[in-house]
Design a protein around this motif. Structure first.
Motif, mmCIF file in Angstrom:
data_model
loop_
_atom_site.group_PDB
_atom_site.id
_atom_site.type_symbol
_atom_site.label_atom_id
_atom_site.label_comp_id
_atom_site.label_asym_id
_atom_site.label_seq_id
_atom_site.Cartn_x
_atom_site.Cartn_y
_atom_site.Cartn_z
ATOM 1 N N THR A 199 30.233 37.884 80.648
ATOM 2 C CA THR A 199 31.689 37.848 80.807
ATOM 3 C C THR A 199 32.191 36.462 81.195
ATOM 4 O OG1 THR A 199 31.419 38.709 83.068
ATOM 5 C CG2 THR A 199 31.892 40.297 81.331
ATOM 6 N N LYS A 200 31.274 35.493 81.155
ATOM 7 C CA LYS A 200 31.590 34.068 81.289
ATOM 8 C C LYS A 200 32.004 33.649 82.691
ATOM 9 C CE LYS A 200 30.233 32.770 78.592
ATOM 10 N NZ LYS A 200 30.830 31.631 77.942
ATOM 11 N N PHE A 201 31.668 34.453 83.684
ATOM 12 C CA PHE A 201 31.894 34.046 85.072
ATOM 13 C C PHE A 201 30.748 33.155 85.565
ATOM 14 C CE2 PHE A 201 34.822 37.454 84.520
ATOM 15 C CZ PHE A 201 35.885 37.156 85.352
ATOM 16 N N LEU A 202 29.668 33.114 84.798
ATOM 17 C CA LEU A 202 28.575 32.177 85.025
ATOM 18 C C LEU A 202 28.212 31.532 83.686
ATOM 19 C CD1 LEU A 202 26.092 34.193 87.311
ATOM 20 C CD2 LEU A 202 27.476 32.222 88.015
ATOM 21 N N ILE A 203 27.723 30.308 83.731
ATOM 22 C CA ILE A 203 27.259 29.604 82.535
ATOM 23 C C ILE A 203 25.736 29.674 82.492
ATOM 24 C CG2 ILE A 203 27.154 27.372 81.338
ATOM 25 C CD1 ILE A 203 29.903 28.628 81.346
ATOM 26 N N PRO A 204 25.148 30.046 81.354
ATOM 27 C CA PRO A 204 23.686 30.153 81.277
ATOM 28 C C PRO A 204 22.992 28.801 81.461
ATOM 29 C CG PRO A 204 24.749 31.136 79.339
ATOM 30 C CD PRO A 204 25.804 30.396 80.078
ATOM 31 N N THR A 205 21.805 28.855 82.004
ATOM 32 C CA THR A 205 20.946 27.670 82.032
ATOM 33 C C THR A 205 20.412 27.388 80.627
ATOM 34 O OG1 THR A 205 20.274 28.257 84.285
ATOM 35 C CG2 THR A 205 18.917 26.634 83.131
ATOM 36 N N ARG A 206 20.026 28.462 79.955
ATOM 37 C CA ARG A 206 19.552 28.370 78.561
ATOM 38 C C ARG A 206 19.976 29.633 77.831
ATOM 39 N NH1 ARG A 206 15.312 27.282 81.589
ATOM 40 N NH2 ARG A 206 14.275 29.274 81.180
ATOM 41 N N GLY A 207 19.901 29.561 76.506
ATOM 42 C CA GLY A 207 20.184 30.739 75.695
ATOM 43 C C GLY A 207 21.592 30.736 75.128
ATOM 44 N N ILE B 275 25.077 33.253 73.650
ATOM 45 C CA ILE B 275 25.817 34.513 73.611
ATOM 46 C C ILE B 275 26.709 34.461 72.374
ATOM 47 C CG2 ILE B 275 27.412 36.055 74.813
ATOM 48 C CD1 ILE B 275 26.657 34.489 77.418
ATOM 49 N N THR B 276 26.594 35.478 71.535
ATOM 50 C CA THR B 276 27.377 35.530 70.302
ATOM 51 C C THR B 276 28.240 36.777 70.298
ATOM 52 O OG1 THR B 276 25.569 34.430 69.131
ATOM 53 C CG2 THR B 276 27.248 35.492 67.787
ATOM 54 N N TYR B 277 29.533 36.605 69.997
ATOM 55 C CA TYR B 277 30.469 37.725 69.914
ATOM 56 C C TYR B 277 31.127 37.711 68.541
ATOM 57 C CZ TYR B 277 34.658 40.546 70.837
ATOM 58 O OH TYR B 277 35.666 41.493 70.775
ATOM 59 N N LYS B 278 30.957 38.802 67.802
ATOM 60 C CA LYS B 278 31.473 38.909 66.430
ATOM 61 C C LYS B 278 31.037 37.723 65.575
ATOM 62 C CE LYS B 278 35.871 39.736 67.300
ATOM 63 N NZ LYS B 278 37.275 40.188 67.070
ATOM 64 N N GLY B 279 29.777 37.325 65.763
ATOM 65 C CA GLY B 279 29.195 36.257 64.959
ATOM 66 C C GLY B 279 29.541 34.848 65.397
ATOM 67 N N GLU B 280 30.304 34.713 66.487
ATOM 68 C CA GLU B 280 30.738 33.403 66.968
ATOM 69 C C GLU B 280 30.076 33.079 68.306
ATOM 70 O OE1 GLU B 280 34.904 31.063 68.122
ATOM 71 O OE2 GLU B 280 34.942 33.132 67.400
ATOM 72 N N ASP B 281 29.564 31.877 68.428
ATOM 73 C CA ASP B 281 28.921 31.440 69.661
ATOM 74 C C ASP B 281 29.979 31.256 70.756
ATOM 75 O OD1 ASP B 281 27.584 30.123 71.755
ATOM 76 O OD2 ASP B 281 26.315 28.985 70.384
ATOM 77 N N ILE B 282 29.885 32.066 71.815
ATOM 78 C CA ILE B 282 30.857 31.975 72.921
ATOM 79 C C ILE B 282 30.179 31.533 74.218
ATOM 80 C CG2 ILE B 282 32.412 33.704 71.916
ATOM 81 C CD1 ILE B 282 31.250 35.657 74.127
ATOM 82 N N THR B 283 28.999 30.944 74.104
ATOM 83 C CA THR B 283 28.205 30.604 75.282
ATOM 84 C C THR B 283 28.988 29.761 76.279
ATOM 85 O OG1 THR B 283 26.260 30.602 73.836
ATOM 86 C CG2 THR B 283 25.973 29.704 76.050
ATOM 87 N N ARG B 284 29.801 28.835 75.794
ATOM 88 C CA ARG B 284 30.533 27.925 76.674
ATOM 89 C C ARG B 284 32.031 28.220 76.722
ATOM 90 N NH1 ARG B 284 26.580 25.459 79.697
ATOM 91 N NH2 ARG B 284 24.713 25.559 78.387
ATOM 92 N N VAL B 285 32.441 29.338 76.183
ATOM 93 C CA VAL B 285 33.864 29.684 76.146
ATOM 94 C C VAL B 285 34.296 30.258 77.499
ATOM 95 C CG1 VAL B 285 35.590 31.155 75.008
ATOM 96 C CG2 VAL B 285 33.782 30.079 73.668
ATOM 97 N N LYS B 286 35.524 29.946 77.930
ATOM 98 C CA LYS B 286 36.036 30.394 79.226
ATOM 99 C C LYS B 286 36.419 31.877 79.183
ATOM 100 C CE LYS B 286 37.786 25.846 80.540
ATOM 101 N NZ LYS B 286 38.990 25.049 80.869
ATOM 102 N N PRO B 287 36.374 32.562 80.362
ATOM 103 C CA PRO B 287 36.684 34.004 80.403
ATOM 104 C C PRO B 287 38.032 34.356 79.783
ATOM 105 C CG PRO B 287 35.752 33.304 82.495
ATOM 106 C CD PRO B 287 35.952 32.054 81.685
ATOM 107 N N ALA B 288 39.080 33.583 80.087
ATOM 108 C CA ALA B 288 40.408 33.901 79.559
ATOM 109 C C ALA B 288 40.434 33.805 78.036
ATOM 110 C CB ALA B 288 41.455 32.973 80.164
#
Length: 254
Positions: A56-64, A66-79
């Motif tokens: 839910t993007k309240f923490l940023i991963p060290t590695r790895g 996260i994909t939502y509907k085929g789009e990389d959201i690893t660094r996207v903000k919660p809002a």
């Protein structure tokens, strides 16, 4: 193989979070099917909360990733992910205790429109929102409490209101953070039935300790232990897995 790429709405690969030498989540691969109720469970200290906060993007991963509907959201903000239809309930959807049930839902509708508040809008616009808010209030079983202040509601009904404010954001996927926490039996049954109803046209991922709720609601379950995926499958499969049984007994769960 969980499903085809088109079937998967949320996916992680190698999701890892380190805290000053301690690895709370380690190499977690998760795939959530569209239209399913997927539960994330595990004994205390398993890494569920950290994993959920990463998703839910309240923490940023060290590695790895996260994909939502085929789009990389690893660094996207919660809002930003909320605007894309991925909404965390009980965190984003704050309830204002001294506003009425209807007013709380109307504020969530205003947020969906992109307006922080509509104090200066015409009465006609506000009345339109009242109609939509009333439909959502009825959908979560709170019609008779619509004019009550949120502070007057029982704990379980406050949770129902929080679900209504989340639904006001029109999510494609809802992330529920321990929806049954602190509830009595009657409220648990009411909210479980509500979750089942609202899942009809959306995907739900939930962290939940109440295993009877998990058994009755979930299509698929991912079990974490010591930050890693221990097992995955339907409830009948994971509940009989010797590793899962050992993990819960070892953590002091009966």
């Amino acid at each position: 193989m969980v499903g085809t790429t088109d079937d998967i709405i949320l996916q992680t690969q190698g999701l890892t979070k380190d805290f000053k030498g301690f690895t709370a989540v380690s190499e977690v691969d998760l795939a959530v099917r569209r239209g399913s109720i997927h539960a994330l469970i595990g004994p205390n200290g398993a890494g569920k909360t950290t994993c959920f906060n990463l998703l839910t993007k309240f923490l940023i991963p060290t590695r790895g990733t996260i994909t939502y509907k085929g789009e990389d959201i690893t660094r996207v903000k919660p809002a930003d992910i909320a605007r894309r239809g991925l909404v965390r309930s009980f965190q984003i959807s704050a309830v204002f205790p001294h506003l009425t049930v209807l007013e709380n839902v109307r504020i969530a509708l205003q947020r969906k429109r992109g307006d922080s508040f509509d104090f200066w809008n015409s009465e006609h616009v506000l009345k339109e929102l009242d109609g939509e808010a009333a439909r959502l209030v009825e959908a979560v079983g709170l019609a008779e409490f619509s004019r009550h202040q949120a502070v007057e509601l029982s704990y379980g009904r406050k949770r129902a209101l929080e679900i209504a404010t989340t639904l006001a954001l029109d999510p494609e996927m809802m992330l529920l953070d321990e929806p049954m926490a602190g509830m009595g039996h009657e409220d648990v049954d009411r909210i479980a039935e509500l979750i089942r109803r609202v899942s009809a046209d959306r995907t739900i991922l939930m962290v939940e300790h109440n295993l009877s709720v998990v058994a009755s609601l979930s299509d698929r379950i991912t079990v974490l232990a010591r930050g890693k995926v221990l097992a995955e499958g339907d409830y009948a499969t994971v509940s009989k897995d010797p590793r899962v049984i050992e993990a819960y007994i070892g953590a002091g769960h009966g």
